[in-house]
Scaffold this motif. Structure first.
Motif, PDB file in Angstrom:
ATOM      1  N   ASP A 143       0.810  -1.227   0.000  1.00 39.17           N
ATOM      2  CA  ASP A 143       0.000   0.000   0.000  1.00 39.17           C
ATOM      3  C   ASP A 143       0.841   1.275   0.000  1.00 39.17           C
ATOM      4  N   THR A 202      -0.599   2.753  -7.629  1.00 39.87           N
ATOM      5  CA  THR A 202      -1.141   1.705  -8.507  1.00 39.87           C
ATOM      6  C   THR A 202      -0.699   1.855  -9.962  1.00 39.87           C
ATOM      7  N   ARG A 229      -5.789  -4.286  -6.834  1.00 39.40           N
ATOM      8  CA  ARG A 229      -5.511  -2.857  -7.090  1.00 39.40           C
ATOM      9  C   ARG A 229      -5.150  -2.614  -8.557  1.00 39.40           C
TER      10      ARG A 229
END
Length: 316
Positions: free
Chosen positions: A66, A70, A92
């Motif tokens: 995270d 992306t 994602r």
């Protein structure tokens, strides 16, 4: 002033293994294909010099997925990742490349196969090591039990002693693992082991080379990182094989010259994630202080090569 004579015994094989070589190539080829930055989850291999070199080329190292955007490619380290990580990357819609060493992937496949056959797994490994976390993360919670020492075997709480198999981290001490396996077989006679040894060829070869030179030398230096499992095992193997002084050094600047005062023979080896340039640096440091003669002690020849993933071999 005349330099004192010193014989350096260079263990062979030493340094980079095929899995590390492939992982570094994957990062370099990803940067070449997609441009910088390319994100890497966890250190690609356990060596600060290598990681810093890749960072200079455009790699950004993060601990968790995270932390990566992306819209940029992400690479998973050579140590392997839990199944949840590629699943998150797919969710994602990220472009990702898995640099897990094929020999680690072999252990993952083995664990999966045993699980499908209804067996609970025992993993011999080091708690918290990325490879251990990655391997245990291939199966549901509770399906892999971790042991680090023969003593841990006595306290294992298994579901069914008749339905067990064991796997190992690929970078362990061969001798230590033998003791743990013996304890497992003693307590659980029906336990199933790997068809072929899980400890990888490179780990085994480097440990055998250390055993060959240890009785001949006054001191041994292992070039490697303090968070490198296979490098730390080489120090332990050297001590156990009869070398009175063994030290892990990341760079030549880490050498404790006072501890080496009066010696005439030194062994040099390197963990599987240490590049040749750092080994050469250590040898040059000895040349600056001593009249050095070098003997190479070769116990195996390695010609293993692993292909990089197809996505990197195709044009952008």
């Amino acid at each position: 002033m005349t330099k004192p004579p010193l014989t350096l015994y260079l263990a062979a094989p030493r340094g980079f293994c095929a899995g590390v070589d492939r992982a570094i190539k994957i990062v370099e080829m990803a940067i070449e294909k997609w441009g910088a930055p390319v994100y890497v989850r966890h250190e690609i291999v356990h060596n600060r010099f290598v990681v810093d070199g890749l960072r200079d080329k455009g790699a950004v190292f993060v601990e968790e997925l995270d932390e990566a955007p992306t819209d940029r490619p992400v690479i998973f380290s050579a140590h392997g990742v839990p199944k949840a990580v590629p699943a998150e990357a797919r969710a994602r819609e990220m472009v990702y490349v898995d640099a897990t060493c094929p020999l680690v992937s072999k252990v993952h496949i083995e664990a999966e196969r045993h699980h499908q056959n209804g067996l609970q797994m025992v993993m011999i490994g080091h708690a918290g090591h990325p490879e251990t976390l990655g391997t245990m993360g291939q199966l549901p919670e509770g399906e892999v039990l971790l042991v680090e020492t023969p003593e841990d075997v006595a306290s294992l709480d298994v579901r069914d002693p008749e339905k067990l198999a064991f796997i190992t981290q690929t970078t362990l001490s061969v001798d230590d693992t033998v003791e743990i396996v013996a304890a497992l077989r003693d307590r659980f006679p029906a336990i199933i082991g790997p068809h072929k040894e899980d400890i990888c060829y490179a780990t085994t070869n480097r440990q055998e080379a250390v055993k060959a030179i240890a009785p001949r030398i006054d001191a041994m230096l292992v070039v490697g990182a303090p968070n490198s499992s296979n490098s730390k095992r080489l120090v332990e193997v050297g001590r156990r094989a009869g070398c009175g002084y063994a030290q892990l050094v990341q760079r030549a600047t880490d050498i404790d010259w006072r501890a080496l005062d009066g010696i005439t023979t030194v062994g040099i080896t390197a963990g599987a994630s240490a590049p040749d340039v750092l080994i050469d640096e250590v040898v040059d440091a000895f040349r600056a202080q001593y009249d050095v003669s070098i003997e190479v002690v070769e116990t195996a020849v390695e010609n293993v090569e692993f292909k990089v993933p197809r996505v990197l071999r195709e044009p952008a």
